[in-house]
Every structure is written in structure tokens, then in C-alpha cells.
Design an enzyme around this catalytic site. Sequence first.
Site, PDB file in Angstrom:
ATOM      1  N   GLY A  75       4.550 -10.637   3.729  1.00 28.51           N
ATOM      2  CA  GLY A  75       5.088  -9.807   5.307  1.00 28.51           C
ATOM      3  C   GLY A  75       5.258 -11.164   6.607  1.00 28.51           C
ATOM      4  O   GLY A  75       3.868 -11.354   6.427  1.00 28.51           O
ATOM      5  N   HIS A 105       9.069  -3.720   3.539  1.00 30.58           N
ATOM      6  CA  HIS A 105       8.277  -3.419   1.862  1.00 30.58           C
ATOM      7  C   HIS A 105       9.906  -3.678   1.622  1.00 30.58           C
ATOM      8  O   HIS A 105      10.471  -5.052   0.321  1.00 30.58           O
ATOM      9  CB  HIS A 105       8.236  -2.498   1.346  1.00 30.58           C
ATOM     10  N   MET A 127       0.568  -1.335   0.077  1.00 29.75           N
ATOM     11  CA  MET A 127      -0.039   0.338   0.038  1.00 29.75           C
ATOM     12  C   MET A 127       0.835   1.318   0.350  1.00 29.75           C
ATOM     13  O   MET A 127       0.386   2.293   0.303  1.00 29.75           O
ATOM     14  CB  MET A 127      -0.935   0.030   1.325  1.00 29.75           C
TER      15      MET A 127
HETATM   16  P1  AMP Z   1       1.523  -2.925   3.633  1.00 33.40           P
HETATM   17  O1  AMP Z   1       1.871  -2.203   2.379  1.00 33.40           O
HETATM   18  O2  AMP Z   1       1.320  -2.046   4.629  1.00 33.40           O
HETATM   19  O3  AMP Z   1       0.091  -3.221   3.055  1.00 33.40           O
HETATM   20  O4  AMP Z   1       2.582  -3.766   3.578  1.00 33.40           O
HETATM   21  C1  AMP Z   1       3.074  -4.467   2.594  1.00 33.40           C
HETATM   22  C2  AMP Z   1       3.885  -5.736   2.784  1.00 33.40           C
HETATM   23  O5  AMP Z   1       4.229  -5.344   3.265  1.00 33.40           O
HETATM   24  C3  AMP Z   1       2.805  -6.970   3.462  1.00 33.40           C
HETATM   25  O6  AMP Z   1       3.238  -8.583   3.229  1.00 33.40           O
HETATM   26  C4  AMP Z   1       3.158  -7.185   4.643  1.00 33.40           C
HETATM   27  O7  AMP Z   1       3.580  -7.693   5.349  1.00 33.40           O
HETATM   28  C5  AMP Z   1       5.046  -6.503   4.509  1.00 33.40           C
HETATM   29  N1  AMP Z   1       5.776  -6.099   5.080  1.00 33.40           N
HETATM   30  C6  AMP Z   1       5.087  -4.611   6.322  1.00 33.40           C
HETATM   31  N2  AMP Z   1       5.538  -4.518   7.371  1.00 33.40           N
HETATM   32  C7  AMP Z   1       6.695  -5.027   7.003  1.00 33.40           C
HETATM   33  C8  AMP Z   1       7.503  -5.052   7.921  1.00 33.40           C
HETATM   34  N3  AMP Z   1       8.349  -4.415   8.709  1.00 33.40           N
HETATM   35  N4  AMP Z   1       8.562  -6.566   8.164  1.00 33.40           N
HETATM   36  C9  AMP Z   1       8.261  -7.471   6.301  1.00 33.40           C
HETATM   37  N5  AMP Z   1       7.265  -6.986   6.326  1.00 33.40           N
HETATM   38  C10 AMP Z   1       6.256  -6.338   6.198  1.00 33.40           C
END
Ligand code: AMP
Length: 275
Positions: A144, A34, A27
Amino acid sequence: MVIVRDYESFLVERQKLQGSIGFVPTMGALHSGHLSLIKRSKAECDNTIVSIFVNPTQFLEGEDLDKYPRKDEADKKICQLAGVDILFMPTVDSIYSNDELVIMAPKVRGFILEGAKRPGHFDGVLQVVMKLLNIVSPTHAFFGKKDAQQLALISQMVKDYFMHTKIVPCDIIRDEKGLALSSRNVYLSQDEYNRALSLSRSLKEASYMFAKGLSDVTIIKEKMEQVLLESVDTLEYVAVVDRTFKPLKKVQQDNTIILVAVFVGNTRLIDNIWL
Ligand code: AMP
């Protein structure tokens, strides 16, 4: 790197790629968490595609959809430098139409923990991930462990619907003080940030207790709640489940996830550890 904003232009670029395709859906407001997924995709696949889409259907009424951090220009630079091949930044209208057929989270695993606190959230997550996986048709997709329940439900969707993508779970990235990186961390004041460190502290305490031979979930949860209640404003849950999200009475080596969800100020934070 090419940047595309709709399905048709995406397909034109996608058809030019040969070999394995790694996909990292996000997102945006990209951080090192990320980036670790993108690096993993770069290491394991011939091509890497990243999507940035703040998906409206996974936000509940009153959640932070309107103020969700957007950093398009910085995100483009990060992806460019990381060697991403296609950056897909679709508009809402190019992804959704009216009166759609919907996919729903499963009754049990979809409606506990995050699903109970945020009813409808996982329906929206699965809906958009189904669409994105169908559009991108990647060989691998990187998610993640930070969003552990989301990861479990997406893995289940891919299995239940015979989808051809390998879901790759990726480790949680934390800052130097232990806070799990999240786009929402920018909402935290200095005081809230300090208090938010209790999440990882409580999880560390749990893994320490388990390493010392204690596996009783009631005792571990009590200790964690004690650590958290000293610092957070609302403790939503501490849960100890197996990899299929069934609650456990005893911690099982290599089959346990301990999860926490709290509010610090107005910011909702989640974290977990895999034992
Ligand atoms: P988001 O942009 O929050 O929807 O996250 C996109 C992807 O990044 C998802 O698969 C999350 O689980 C992963 N993600 C977000 N924060 C972390 C983190 N601190 N460590 C590893 N993966 C992450």
C-alpha cells in the site's frame, strides 16, 4: 484455501501452484485496505498468497507489539471469501533464529521521517519482507502507498539485491469520512476518531492549494500544520518529498508525496497523498 504455519508445509503447498503468484504480506486485523491489495492480486495474478505475521522486529521498545490487534478467525474468513489460495500464518520461531545475519535500512532514506521517529523500524521491516519474499518467491508483491516510505525502501531492496519480484504500489483506501484505513484505528475513541480526520483534511487542503497553482512548500506546510494542530495531540512531521524521498522546496506535478505523522491520544497515525 489452505492455511499453513511453517516454512516446510508452505513449500509443499507453494510447489502445487502454477502460473504467476501474487503475494500480499500483512500483519492481520484485515480491513478493506488489505482487501484492496488482495483483489488487485486476484485480478493480476493466477494465484494469490497472503501472509499474516505480526513481525516483532519492526516494533520498537514500548510500542504496541503486545496489544497489536489480532483477529485470526475473522481474517481467515476474509481471505477464504476473497479467494486466497494460500494463507501463510507462520509462528515467530519458524521465521527467526538466534544471531541472524541482518539487513539494514539505507543510511539516508531509511533514517528520515518514519526512520527517524522509529529508529530500527525499517531494519525490521526489510528483514521480514526479505524473508517472506524469499519463502514465497512471488512474481508480484502488493504494497500500500499508505506506508509510502516502507514501499520506497522495499522497492530499493528488491532492486539493490536483484530480487525477482515485481513490487506493485496500491492506492490508499479511506473510510467514508476520509480516514485512511489502518488496523490501529480500532484504538481510537469517538472523539479521537473525529480529531484524526484532520490528517486527510490537511492533505486535501494541500492538494487544493497545489491545484490552485500554489507550489511553495513552506506555505503549504504552514497551512497543513495549522489544520493539524487544531486537532491532534502531537504533530510529529509534515513532509513534502519527491518519489525518492528527497525534500522539495516546490511541489512537482507527478513527483511529490506529502506525508504526515501524528499522535491522537496514544495512537500514532500516518497518512500521505501522491501529487
Ligand atoms: P499492515 O498489515 O499494516 O502491515 O499492512 C499490510 C499492507 O497493507 C501494507 O502494504 C500496507 O501499506 C497496506 N495497507 C494498510 N492500510 C492500507 C490502506 N488504508 N490502503 C491501502 N493499503 C493499505
